[in-house]
Write a protein that holds these residues in place. Structure first.
Motif, PDB file in Angstrom:
ATOM      1  N   GLY A   1       0.731  -1.317  -0.014  1.00  0.00           N
ATOM      2  CA  GLY A   1       0.015   0.036   0.210  1.00  0.00           C
ATOM      3  C   GLY A   1       0.914   1.204  -0.004  1.00  0.00           C
ATOM      4  N   GLU A   2       0.018   2.433  -0.054  1.00  0.00           N
ATOM      5  CA  GLU A   2       0.737   3.567  -0.038  1.00  0.00           C
ATOM      6  C   GLU A   2       1.110   4.220   1.324  1.00  0.00           C
ATOM      7  N   VAL A   3       2.298   4.902   1.576  1.00  0.00           N
ATOM      8  CA  VAL A   3       2.594   5.401   2.740  1.00  0.00           C
ATOM      9  C   VAL A   3       2.735   6.987   2.542  1.00  0.00           C
ATOM     10  N   TYR A   4       1.985   7.521   3.554  1.00  0.00           N
ATOM     11  CA  TYR A   4       1.804   9.037   3.824  1.00  0.00           C
ATOM     12  C   TYR A   4       0.999   9.400   5.390  1.00  0.00           C
ATOM     13  N   ASP A   5       1.314  10.552   5.640  1.00  0.00           N
ATOM     14  CA  ASP A   5       0.974  11.321   6.839  1.00  0.00           C
ATOM     15  C   ASP A   5       1.027  10.213   7.900  1.00  0.00           C
ATOM     16  N   GLY A   6       2.051   9.773   8.181  1.00  0.00           N
ATOM     17  CA  GLY A   6       2.369   8.700   9.251  1.00  0.00           C
ATOM     18  C   GLY A   6       1.464   7.500   9.338  1.00  0.00           C
ATOM     19  N   THR A   7       1.030   7.179   8.263  1.00  0.00           N
ATOM     20  CA  THR A   7       0.162   6.001   7.988  1.00  0.00           C
ATOM     21  C   THR A   7       0.558   5.111   6.793  1.00  0.00           C
ATOM     22  N   ILE A   8       0.184   4.049   6.763  1.00  0.00           N
ATOM     23  CA  ILE A   8       0.361   2.972   5.610  1.00  0.00           C
ATOM     24  C   ILE A   8      -1.051   2.529   5.347  1.00  0.00           C
ATOM     25  N   GLU A   9      -1.620   2.709   4.152  1.00  0.00           N
ATOM     26  CA  GLU A   9      -2.775   2.317   3.365  1.00  0.00           C
ATOM     27  C   GLU A   9      -2.916   1.057   3.007  1.00  0.00           C
ATOM     28  N   CYS A  10      -3.965   0.327   3.493  1.00  0.00           N
ATOM     29  CA  CYS A  10      -4.196  -1.068   2.574  1.00  0.00           C
ATOM     30  C   CYS A  10      -4.655  -0.931   1.156  1.00  0.00           C
ATOM     31  N   TRP A  11      -4.098  -1.298   0.289  1.00  0.00           N
ATOM     32  CA  TRP A  11      -4.445  -1.236  -1.049  1.00  0.00           C
ATOM     33  C   TRP A  11      -5.922  -1.781  -1.436  1.00  0.00           C
ATOM     34  N   LEU A  12      -6.333  -2.875  -0.738  1.00  0.00           N
ATOM     35  CA  LEU A  12      -7.621  -3.328  -1.111  1.00  0.00           C
ATOM     36  C   LEU A  12      -8.815  -2.662  -0.703  1.00  0.00           C
ATOM     37  N   HIS A  13      -8.881  -2.304   0.507  1.00  0.00           N
ATOM     38  CA  HIS A  13     -10.244  -1.450   0.842  1.00  0.00           C
ATOM     39  C   HIS A  13     -10.062  -0.033   1.585  1.00  0.00           C
ATOM     40  N   GLY A  14      -8.435   0.359   1.555  1.00  0.00           N
ATOM     41  CA  GLY A  14      -8.292   1.689   2.007  1.00  0.00           C
ATOM     42  C   GLY A  14      -8.365   2.113   3.336  1.00  0.00           C
ATOM     43  N   SER A  15      -8.264   1.006   4.234  1.00  0.00           N
ATOM     44  CA  SER A  15      -7.942   1.431   5.587  1.00  0.00           C
ATOM     45  C   SER A  15      -6.504   1.768   5.781  1.00  0.00           C
ATOM     46  N   CYS A  16      -6.143   2.725   6.812  1.00  0.00           N
ATOM     47  CA  CYS A  16      -5.143   3.355   6.979  1.00  0.00           C
ATOM     48  C   CYS A  16      -4.472   2.842   8.408  1.00  0.00           C
ATOM     49  N   PHE A  17      -3.276   2.479   8.615  1.00  0.00           N
ATOM     50  CA  PHE A  17      -2.879   2.067   9.946  1.00  0.00           C
ATOM     51  C   PHE A  17      -1.736   3.101  10.485  1.00  0.00           C
ATOM     52  N   ASP A  18      -1.865   3.695  11.735  1.00  0.00           N
ATOM     53  CA  ASP A  18      -0.675   4.541  12.146  1.00  0.00           C
ATOM     54  C   ASP A  18       0.402   3.614  12.454  1.00  0.00           C
ATOM     55  N   LEU A  19       1.663   4.131  11.817  1.00  0.00           N
ATOM     56  CA  LEU A  19       2.825   3.633  11.715  1.00  0.00           C
ATOM     57  C   LEU A  19       3.369   3.576  13.089  1.00  0.00           C
ATOM     58  N   ARG A  20       3.137   4.292  14.134  1.00  0.00           N
ATOM     59  CA  ARG A  20       3.577   4.065  15.497  1.00  0.00           C
ATOM     60  C   ARG A  20       2.885   3.255  16.358  1.00  0.00           C
ATOM     61  N   THR A  21       1.567   3.185  16.375  1.00  0.00           N
ATOM     62  CA  THR A  21       0.856   2.486  17.148  1.00  0.00           C
ATOM     63  C   THR A  21       0.129   1.216  16.469  1.00  0.00           C
ATOM     64  N   GLY A  22      -0.054   1.117  15.126  1.00  0.00           N
ATOM     65  CA  GLY A  22      -0.717  -0.076  14.455  1.00  0.00           C
ATOM     66  C   GLY A  22      -2.468   0.262  14.502  1.00  0.00           C
ATOM     67  N   LYS A  23      -2.889   1.293  15.155  1.00  0.00           N
ATOM     68  CA  LYS A  23      -4.315   1.396  15.138  1.00  0.00           C
ATOM     69  C   LYS A  23      -4.799   1.912  13.771  1.00  0.00           C
ATOM     70  N   PRO A  24      -5.900   1.456  13.569  1.00  0.00           N
ATOM     71  CA  PRO A  24      -6.609   1.944  12.175  1.00  0.00           C
ATOM     72  C   PRO A  24      -7.207   3.301  12.414  1.00  0.00           C
ATOM     73  N   THR A  25      -6.861   4.148  11.257  1.00  0.00           N
ATOM     74  CA  THR A  25      -7.303   5.687  11.263  1.00  0.00           C
ATOM     75  C   THR A  25      -8.518   5.996  10.735  1.00  0.00           C
ATOM     76  N   ASN A  26      -8.994   4.782   9.918  1.00  0.00           N
ATOM     77  CA  ASN A  26     -10.387   4.938   9.157  1.00  0.00           C
ATOM     78  C   ASN A  26     -10.641   3.781   9.025  1.00  0.00           C
ATOM     79  N   PRO A  27     -12.064   3.359   8.711  1.00  0.00           N
ATOM     80  CA  PRO A  27     -12.742   2.168   8.468  1.00  0.00           C
ATOM     81  C   PRO A  27     -12.424   1.684   7.055  1.00  0.00           C
ATOM     82  N   PRO A  28     -12.493   0.483   6.528  1.00  0.00           N
ATOM     83  CA  PRO A  28     -13.280  -0.654   7.317  1.00  0.00           C
ATOM     84  C   PRO A  28     -12.547  -1.219   8.348  1.00  0.00           C
ATOM     85  N   ALA A  29     -11.273  -1.220   8.624  1.00  0.00           N
ATOM     86  CA  ALA A  29     -10.363  -1.921   9.690  1.00  0.00           C
ATOM     87  C   ALA A  29     -10.902  -1.370  10.977  1.00  0.00           C
ATOM     88  N   THR A  30     -11.144  -2.089  11.963  1.00  0.00           N
ATOM     89  CA  THR A  30     -11.585  -1.786  13.360  1.00  0.00           C
ATOM     90  C   THR A  30     -10.356  -2.111  14.514  1.00  0.00           C
TER      91      THR A  30
END
Length: 108
Positions: free
Chosen positions: A56-85
């Protein structure tokens, strides 16, 4: 295996600038992400769709899943938007010279 569970996985230059590199440590898929001078390590499997995050793409301190667009914080691993929870595990990183070392064990 080195001190404190750290393992040498690659050199800094193996990781694309503002991008990710997929590696495997003890059968665990790990995405190494470089943003500027910082290097992060997180599980390379999206918690929503079980696809490789390193593609996926890396931007704004996150990595974006290429399939559905969920982003994960690089420091914490927490999702920053759905669909990942659910977060993805993050791992400790240290750079020794030009070598990147990762530990899969929890931080003290």
């Amino acid at each position: 295996m080195s001190e404190n569970g750290f393992v040498k996985v690659c050199s800094v230059t193996d990781i694309p600038a503002d991008g990710a590199l997929a590696v495997e440590i003890d059968d665990v898929p790990v995405a190494l992400v470089r943003t500027g001078a910082e290097i992060y390590a997180l599980n390379d499997t999206c918690s929503h769709a079980e696809v490789s995050l390193s593609e996926g793409e890396v931007y704004d301190g996150t990595i974006e899943c290429w399939l559905h667009g969920s982003c994960f914080d690089l420091r914490t691993g927490k999702p920053t938007n759905p669909p990942a929870t659910r977060p993805v595990p993050t791992y400790r990183v240290k750079v020794v010279g030009d070598e990147v070392h990762v530990s899969l064990t929890a931080a003290d």
